[in-house]
Design a protein around this motif. Sequence first.
Motif, PDB file in Angstrom:
ATOM      1  N   SER A 201       0.824  -1.202   0.000  1.00 37.92           N
ATOM      2  CA  SER A 201       0.000   0.000   0.000  1.00 37.92           C
ATOM      3  C   SER A 201       0.854   1.246   0.000  1.00 37.92           C
ATOM      4  O   SER A 201       2.029   1.213   0.329  1.00 37.92           O
ATOM      5  CB  SER A 201      -0.923   0.004   1.218  1.00 37.92           C
ATOM      6  N   ILE A 202       0.188   2.351  -0.361  1.00 42.27           N
ATOM      7  CA  ILE A 202       0.882   3.643  -0.379  1.00 42.27           C
ATOM      8  C   ILE A 202       0.167   4.567   0.603  1.00 42.27           C
ATOM      9  O   ILE A 202      -1.063   4.611   0.645  1.00 42.27           O
ATOM     10  CB  ILE A 202       0.831   4.263  -1.794  1.00 42.27           C
ATOM     11  N   LEU A 203       0.953   5.286   1.396  1.00 40.02           N
ATOM     12  CA  LEU A 203       0.402   6.349   2.242  1.00 40.02           C
ATOM     13  C   LEU A 203       1.112   7.625   1.827  1.00 40.02           C
ATOM     14  O   LEU A 203       2.341   7.713   1.891  1.00 40.02           O
ATOM     15  CB  LEU A 203       0.666   6.051   3.723  1.00 40.02           C
ATOM     16  N   MET A 204       0.343   8.579   1.366  1.00 36.35           N
ATOM     17  CA  MET A 204       0.961   9.790   0.835  1.00 36.35           C
ATOM     18  C   MET A 204       0.418  11.042   1.517  1.00 36.35           C
ATOM     19  O   MET A 204      -0.765  11.126   1.824  1.00 36.35           O
ATOM     20  CB  MET A 204       0.679   9.863  -0.663  1.00 36.35           C
ATOM     21  N   VAL A 205       1.301  12.003   1.718  1.00 39.37           N
ATOM     22  CA  VAL A 205       0.933  13.283   2.318  1.00 39.37           C
ATOM     23  C   VAL A 205       0.883  14.324   1.208  1.00 39.37           C
ATOM     24  O   VAL A 205       1.772  14.355   0.363  1.00 39.37           O
ATOM     25  CB  VAL A 205       2.026  13.677   3.333  1.00 39.37           C
ATOM     26  N   SER A 206      -0.138  15.148   1.235  1.00 34.96           N
ATOM     27  CA  SER A 206      -0.215  16.158   0.172  1.00 34.96           C
ATOM     28  C   SER A 206      -1.037  17.348   0.635  1.00 34.96           C
ATOM     29  O   SER A 206      -1.858  17.238   1.525  1.00 34.96           O
ATOM     30  CB  SER A 206      -0.879  15.528  -1.050  1.00 34.96           C
ATOM     31  N   HIS A 207      -0.796  18.532   0.004  1.00 36.49           N
ATOM     32  CA  HIS A 207      -1.793  19.587   0.172  1.00 36.49           C
ATOM     33  C   HIS A 207      -2.542  19.813  -1.133  1.00 36.49           C
ATOM     34  O   HIS A 207      -3.283  20.744  -1.257  1.00 36.49           O
ATOM     35  CB  HIS A 207      -1.296  20.971   0.480  1.00 36.49           C
ATOM     36  N   ASP A 208      -2.283  19.007  -2.121  1.00 40.15           N
ATOM     37  CA  ASP A 208      -2.822  19.280  -3.443  1.00 40.15           C
ATOM     38  C   ASP A 208      -4.055  18.397  -3.684  1.00 40.15           C
ATOM     39  O   ASP A 208      -3.964  17.182  -3.779  1.00 40.15           O
ATOM     40  CB  ASP A 208      -1.695  18.965  -4.446  1.00 40.15           C
ATOM     41  N   ILE A 209      -5.221  19.049  -3.767  1.00 35.52           N
ATOM     42  CA  ILE A 209      -6.472  18.296  -3.824  1.00 35.52           C
ATOM     43  C   ILE A 209      -6.565  17.442  -5.097  1.00 35.52           C
ATOM     44  O   ILE A 209      -6.953  16.282  -5.058  1.00 35.52           O
ATOM     45  CB  ILE A 209      -7.679  19.248  -3.706  1.00 35.52           C
ATOM     46  N   LYS A 210      -6.147  18.028  -6.227  1.00 41.25           N
ATOM     47  CA  LYS A 210      -6.213  17.257  -7.479  1.00 41.25           C
ATOM     48  C   LYS A 210      -5.304  16.037  -7.398  1.00 41.25           C
ATOM     49  O   LYS A 210      -5.653  14.956  -7.865  1.00 41.25           O
ATOM     50  CB  LYS A 210      -5.772  18.129  -8.655  1.00 41.25           C
ATOM     51  N   GLU A 211      -4.160  16.236  -6.803  1.00 42.24           N
ATOM     52  CA  GLU A 211      -3.206  15.132  -6.680  1.00 42.24           C
ATOM     53  C   GLU A 211      -3.822  13.986  -5.874  1.00 42.24           C
ATOM     54  O   GLU A 211      -3.724  12.822  -6.259  1.00 42.24           O
ATOM     55  CB  GLU A 211      -1.932  15.638  -6.002  1.00 42.24           C
ATOM     56  N   VAL A 212      -4.448  14.312  -4.758  1.00 40.02           N
ATOM     57  CA  VAL A 212      -4.979  13.221  -3.933  1.00 40.02           C
ATOM     58  C   VAL A 212      -6.153  12.535  -4.623  1.00 40.02           C
ATOM     59  O   VAL A 212      -6.314  11.328  -4.518  1.00 40.02           O
ATOM     60  CB  VAL A 212      -5.351  13.629  -2.480  1.00 40.02           C
ATOM     61  N   VAL A 213      -6.955  13.301  -5.358  1.00 41.04           N
ATOM     62  CA  VAL A 213      -8.081  12.658  -6.044  1.00 41.04           C
ATOM     63  C   VAL A 213      -7.545  11.743  -7.146  1.00 41.04           C
ATOM     64  O   VAL A 213      -8.089  10.676  -7.409  1.00 41.04           O
ATOM     65  CB  VAL A 213      -9.065  13.713  -6.603  1.00 41.04           C
ATOM     66  N   TYR A 214      -6.437  12.132  -7.760  1.00 36.40           N
ATOM     67  CA  TYR A 214      -5.840  11.299  -8.803  1.00 36.40           C
ATOM     68  C   TYR A 214      -5.252  10.017  -8.208  1.00 36.40           C
ATOM     69  O   TYR A 214      -5.383   8.941  -8.786  1.00 36.40           O
ATOM     70  CB  TYR A 214      -4.742  12.102  -9.515  1.00 36.40           C
ATOM     71  N   MET A 215      -4.638  10.138  -7.036  1.00 37.71           N
ATOM     72  CA  MET A 215      -3.879   9.017  -6.490  1.00 37.71           C
ATOM     73  C   MET A 215      -4.690   8.083  -5.576  1.00 37.71           C
ATOM     74  O   MET A 215      -4.476   6.876  -5.576  1.00 37.71           O
ATOM     75  CB  MET A 215      -2.704   9.533  -5.633  1.00 37.71           C
ATOM     76  N   ALA A 216      -5.564   8.662  -4.740  1.00 36.73           N
ATOM     77  CA  ALA A 216      -6.021   7.925  -3.549  1.00 36.73           C
ATOM     78  C   ALA A 216      -7.237   7.037  -3.756  1.00 36.73           C
ATOM     79  O   ALA A 216      -8.116   7.327  -4.567  1.00 36.73           O
ATOM     80  CB  ALA A 216      -6.346   8.917  -2.441  1.00 36.73           C
TER      81      ALA A 216
END
Length: 437
Positions: A201-216
């Motif tokens: 699994s991947i656990l990622m930290v971000s402040h970028d909303i588009k990025e998290v919707v793409y990844m999570a």
Amino acid sequence: MDPRPDSSLTEPLCELRGVSHDFTQPNGAPLPVLRDIHLQVRPNEVVCLLGPSGCGKSTILRILAGLIRPSRGEVLAHGQPLTGLNPGVAIVFQSFALYPWMTVIQNVEVVLQAAGLPRAAVHERAAHAVRIVGLNGFEAAYPRELSGGMKQRVGMARAFSLDPELLFMDEPFSQVDALTAESLRAEVLDLWAAKHRRSSSILMVSHDIKEVVYMADRIVVLGAHPGVVRAVVENTLPRPRDYRSPELLRMVDRLHDTITGHELPDAPAPSAPRPAESPASSMEPLPTVSTSQVVGLLEYLGARGGSEDVFRMATDTAQEFGKALNVVKAAEMLEWVDTPKRTVVLAPIARDFLDADVPGRKALWRRQVLRLGIFRQLQSVLEQQPRKALRREQVLELIVLHMPFEDYERIFDTLVRWGRFGDVWAYDEELETLSLQ
Ligand SMILES: Nc1ncnc2c1ncn2[C@@H]1O[C@H](COP(=O)(O)OP(=O)(O)OP(=O)(O)O)[C@@H](O)[C@H]1O
């Protein structure tokens, strides 16, 4: 690899149960950073932690990696209490963390050596990892010869070479340009999918909303001061995802609403007006926002007829959403704006401010900051001083006394900046003294 028992398909790979964490401030007082966090990372999922700066995202990652022991609560790995480092975790850092005196391949080999692999395996695995992240031909290059995107590929090669069960990524794409970030995200997901054969699994930290919707697959929305889980959003959009698809954009919009609803709650109903001034005895924490950021916001809104959607505003001004929200919160605290739903609206006093000349603006700014308890209280303490002045440490003490859990140095900086602009007080940097004008 040994076949895993069936429970490995459902048992969380790692977990926080009721975790709270306090750091210690330089004066010895605790700084609460996380409060009662419950979080699971299950097999075969991408979980993203999304939240404003300082909400404790990196701290959560470090606790789950076993780099920090939390003040309270349980940390589990495969259902067992975690003691020491979590051996299943590899981390990709925002800052690349490469050794400048080592070549690309050596930078990867070094982590495999540290993991205790035999020499032959070290070279073979490092070479494979460098190849899969697309750096073949650059094995002998030094970090200074690489672009930001290539450096981050080395970081990824390091993590992948360890074949981790849990890949932790701490804002891994924030230092590379937007196009490179887009392709790196897709590559990480491809590499992860190839590895997906076994639980990983991947656990990622971000402040970028588009990025998290793409990844999570799952998005954990955090709030700050102290860090708490505000919402958990399941993201079932099919993969591969397209940044421009209407479904993805709808999800981005939904997340904006979730965050805005929490960070800028709508004002109370008119039947319950909020007091015009905070009581003189109260002191409220101040956000780390400069006067020019607040004035910039008012001017921006003025140029747009007095209101704008907060998301649109962040995009127009090329600001990260969390930072833009912080400026809006500061302006709202000073009653320059109101924030019904997602819209930021100029208050009539802010229109007067925009029409005023410099002395007029200063007078209005002074009036607004003096509506805050912290300004009035400090002003009254200064008035009682024979020289109408206080040393920096005395002001810091006053802040700590009223707000023992806040970052008092940052509050002091904002206090000085906002107060100076309204000619409430002056601050002598050399003598470190605050005095009434
Ligand atoms: N070692 C430390 N000692 C004292 N305070 C710390 C330490 N590490 C972090 N902090 C403080 O804890 C809070 C949370 O930090 P953390 O880096 O986890 O937040 P974050 O959400 O990842 O922030 P960002 O998005 O800005 O990286 C911040 O106020 C930070 O200043």
